[in-house]
Scaffold this motif. Structure first.
Motif, PDB file in Angstrom:
ATOM      1  N   UNK A  20      34.745  60.961  22.405  1.00 27.28           N
ATOM      2  CA  UNK A  20      33.738  60.987  21.344  1.00 27.28           C
ATOM      3  C   UNK A  20      32.467  60.250  21.744  1.00 27.28           C
ATOM      4  N   UNK A  21      32.547  58.928  21.851  1.00 24.33           N
ATOM      5  CA  UNK A  21      31.343  58.137  22.132  1.00 24.33           C
ATOM      6  C   UNK A  21      30.860  58.289  23.568  1.00 24.33           C
ATOM      7  N   UNK A  22      31.800  58.359  24.511  1.00 18.55           N
ATOM      8  CA  UNK A  22      31.415  58.457  25.924  1.00 18.55           C
ATOM      9  C   UNK A  22      31.246  59.919  26.332  1.00 18.55           C
ATOM     10  N   UNK A  23      32.288  60.721  26.147  1.00 13.52           N
ATOM     11  CA  UNK A  23      32.242  62.103  26.603  1.00 13.52           C
ATOM     12  C   UNK A  23      31.152  62.930  25.953  1.00 13.52           C
ATOM     13  N   UNK A  24      31.140  62.967  24.625  1.00 11.43           N
ATOM     14  CA  UNK A  24      30.155  63.777  23.910  1.00 11.43           C
ATOM     15  C   UNK A  24      28.940  62.964  23.465  1.00 11.43           C
ATOM     16  N   UNK A  25      28.876  61.705  23.893  1.00 11.43           N
ATOM     17  CA  UNK A  25      27.743  60.865  23.547  1.00 11.43           C
ATOM     18  C   UNK A  25      26.966  60.411  24.760  1.00 11.43           C
ATOM     19  N   UNK A  26      27.407  59.342  25.374  1.00  5.17           N
ATOM     20  CA  UNK A  26      26.682  58.770  26.501  1.00  5.17           C
ATOM     21  C   UNK A  26      26.583  59.727  27.692  1.00  5.17           C
ATOM     22  N   UNK A  27      27.643  60.468  27.968  1.00  2.00           N
ATOM     23  CA  UNK A  27      27.589  61.417  29.079  1.00  2.00           C
ATOM     24  C   UNK A  27      26.582  62.531  28.803  1.00  2.00           C
ATOM     25  N   UNK A  28      26.501  62.936  27.565  1.00  2.00           N
ATOM     26  CA  UNK A  28      25.581  64.014  27.187  1.00  2.00           C
ATOM     27  C   UNK A  28      24.123  63.607  27.343  1.00  2.00           C
ATOM     28  N   UNK A  29      23.814  62.375  26.953  1.00  2.00           N
ATOM     29  CA  UNK A  29      22.415  61.946  26.931  1.00  2.00           C
ATOM     30  C   UNK A  29      21.991  61.173  28.176  1.00  2.00           C
TER      31      UNK A  29
END
Length: 273
Positions: A183-192
């Protein structure tokens, strides 16, 4: 329609009437009104009151109302007027982040993202402390706040945001882990921040901590993470050799997800594992 009487109550700053009106709009699912109703209520409050100090006062009363609906709205009203009393806002959001009502916790985390985005230098140290809090609810709020803030913050903040959640890779609490990994890493930080996050993964994978490794492999089960799995074969291969139950289970589940979403990549690199 509820909007007109609500607007009248706003102009009178009558918190009890505002809450009574909103309570008539609650859903069975969350025992609070629909998102669209709460968003409209916030819009009416902002338009009707306008002055930061006045909005802040109403927000504080909402946050202290012990009504989930009031607490949700109060979190946002305080966050958007953080400058009025930063220490009080931080204290109230801390309390709401540990609320027993799941939806209040969601709104509190969103409110923290608002503050972090608009007052990064002041609020960042606060969230650092939250990552060390005894309550998993509070630690989880910091994680979610980082994810939401990343959507609006440019690459100058990438390393600091990654630094903020990094200590929680070792967190053993399921509530924290559930919101960190994909959630926070995969679809968050990795995305941006893909460049910065991928670099950090090469450091994280050197850890022997099973929870760190569990989080890493779970990143690649996310929709965004799968896009980068071909660039991370060396990392995934390292994790494939970890026979500890928690890591092995995460690896197997990630492979099932990959096989379903991108069978070509799965068979090319992992079909023989």
């Amino acid at each position: 329609m509820w909007q007109e009487p609500f607007q009248e109550a706003v102009m009178k700053r009558d918190i009890s009437v505002m809450l009574d009106i909103l309570h008539m709009q609650v859903t069975e699912h969350a025992n609070t009104p629909k998102q669209s109703v709460k968003d409209k209520a916030l819009k009416i409050i902002y338009q009707g009151l306008q002055q930061s100090e006045t909005i802040y006062s109403v927000g504080l009363q909402f946050a202290n109302s012990e009504s989930p609906t009031g607490e949700e709205l109060g979190a946002i009203l305080l966050a958007t007027n953080y400058d009025v009393n930063p220490s009080e806002v931080s204290s109230v959001l801390l309390r709401l982040a540990d609320n027993t009502h799941w939806e209040v916790r969601e709104w509190a985390a969103s409110a923290c993202a608002i503050v972090l985005t608009n007052h990064f230098q002041n609020f960042y140290p606060t969230l650092i402390q939250w990552t060390k809090n005894h309550s998993p609810n509070v630690r989880r709020a910091a994680v979610v706040a980082v994810k939401y803030a990343a959507r609006k913050m440019d690459e100058r903040y990438a390393e600091l945001l990654i630094d903020l959640i990094e200590p929680l890779l070792c967190d053993e609490d399921e509530y924290v882990k559930k919101n960190l990994r994909a959630f926070a890493i995969g679809d968050g930080l990795l995305k941006y921040y893909p460049k910065q996050l991928m670099t950090r993964l090469n450091t994280w994978v050197k850890s022997e901590n099973e929870h760190v490794r569990w989080n890493i492999i779970k990143i690649f089960s996310s929709r965004e993470g799968i896009k980068y799995i071909e660039d991370s074969i060396h990392i995934v291969k390292i994790l494939s050799n970890d026979q500890r139950k928690i890591v092995k289970s995460a690896f197997n589940r990630t492979m099932l997800s990959l096989k379903k979403r991108d069978p070509e990549i799965y068979h090319k690199y992992f079909g023989s594992i």
